[in-house]
Write an enzyme that holds these catalytic residues in place. Sequence first.
Site, PDB file in Angstrom:
ATOM      1  N   CYS A   1      63.762 -48.954  28.202  1.00 19.58           N
ATOM      2  CA  CYS A   1      64.714 -48.447  29.197  1.00 19.58           C
ATOM      3  C   CYS A   1      65.862 -47.714  28.515  1.00 19.58           C
ATOM      4  CB  CYS A   1      65.244 -49.601  30.046  1.00 19.58           C
ATOM      5  SG  CYS A   1      66.299 -49.088  31.425  1.00 19.58           S
ATOM      6  N   CYS A   2      66.373 -48.296  27.424  1.00 20.43           N
ATOM      7  CA  CYS A   2      67.456 -47.646  26.673  1.00 20.43           C
ATOM      8  C   CYS A   2      67.006 -46.295  26.130  1.00 20.43           C
ATOM      9  CB  CYS A   2      67.916 -48.538  25.526  1.00 20.43           C
ATOM     10  SG  CYS A   2      68.932 -49.959  26.007  1.00 20.43           S
TER      11      CYS A   2
ATOM     12  N   CYS B   1      75.692 -50.228  30.827  1.00 18.11           N
ATOM     13  CA  CYS B   1      75.117 -50.202  32.168  1.00 18.11           C
ATOM     14  C   CYS B   1      75.482 -51.492  32.906  1.00 18.11           C
ATOM     15  CB  CYS B   1      73.602 -50.063  32.083  1.00 18.11           C
ATOM     16  SG  CYS B   1      73.043 -48.475  31.424  1.00 18.11           S
TER      17      CYS B   1
ATOM     18  N   CYS C   1      73.370 -54.669  32.556  1.00 18.16           N
ATOM     19  CA  CYS C   1      73.229 -55.153  31.175  1.00 18.16           C
ATOM     20  C   CYS C   1      74.559 -55.565  30.550  1.00 18.16           C
ATOM     21  CB  CYS C   1      72.561 -54.084  30.318  1.00 18.16           C
ATOM     22  SG  CYS C   1      70.914 -53.629  30.892  1.00 18.16           S
TER      23      CYS C   1
ATOM     24  N   CYS D   1      71.427 -50.560  21.258  1.00 21.41           N
ATOM     25  CA  CYS D   1      70.460 -49.857  22.099  1.00 21.41           C
ATOM     26  C   CYS D   1      69.665 -48.826  21.310  1.00 21.41           C
ATOM     27  CB  CYS D   1      71.172 -49.157  23.267  1.00 21.41           C
ATOM     28  SG  CYS D   1      72.328 -47.888  22.724  1.00 21.41           S
TER      29      CYS D   1
END
Length: 230
Positions: free
Chosen positions: A116-117, A199, A202, A226
């Site tokens: 996702c990162c 985010c 997170c 990340c």
Amino acid sequence: MVPENFENTLQKATLAERLTKIAALFAGKKIVFSTSFGQEDQAITHAITSQKLAIEIFTLDTGRQFQESYELIDLTVKKLGFNLKTYFPQTAAVENLVETKGFNSFYTSVENRKECCFIRKIEPLNRALQGADVWITGLRAEQSDNRADMPMIEWDAQKNLYKINPLIDWSFETLEKYLAEYKIPQNPLHKKGFISIGCAPCTRAIAEGEHPRAGRWWWENSQKECGLHA
């Protein structure tokens, strides 16, 4: 291209002087600064804009940020008066991720979180750095163990540019003093225990005595990175 004693020269200078010297050394080259609008980045943005330096300022919008972060972006751009370039993730990649793994796959494994990162941050960053000769960041050595030994100036062979961390030797107290002196806008979440803000899904507030990075990916036993500065 960087003189042998240039980093020593920067260490003796103020933030504004550091950035001015960097802009002068790389005059005619493409210098970019990546801001996430954290406290460190706000200090650097102020120093760049107050000196009217030829440094392009950009940010990454992952699509999962806090509303307070978006409000701070608009406030900062309006108050400091600069052009901000925003990079977004590739639509198709986000759509595929959500379709195959759902909206919150990052909670299920470190591998899924890093995926996702990559989609939301690393790939847009790579696009933002295309053609750049110098990348300025807001990293400080105190932020995490992974950053403790980072130099102020380094050659990033993978990205083929100089990476410069003008606040790497600053303490948090020095940073707070600078922000207060120049009345620089800050994210209101900082006063609620959110030190390192990423985010929304997170990031959590930290308790007194916790490490500043403890609020990032708090469910993981990882290096709390990340990949932007790996």
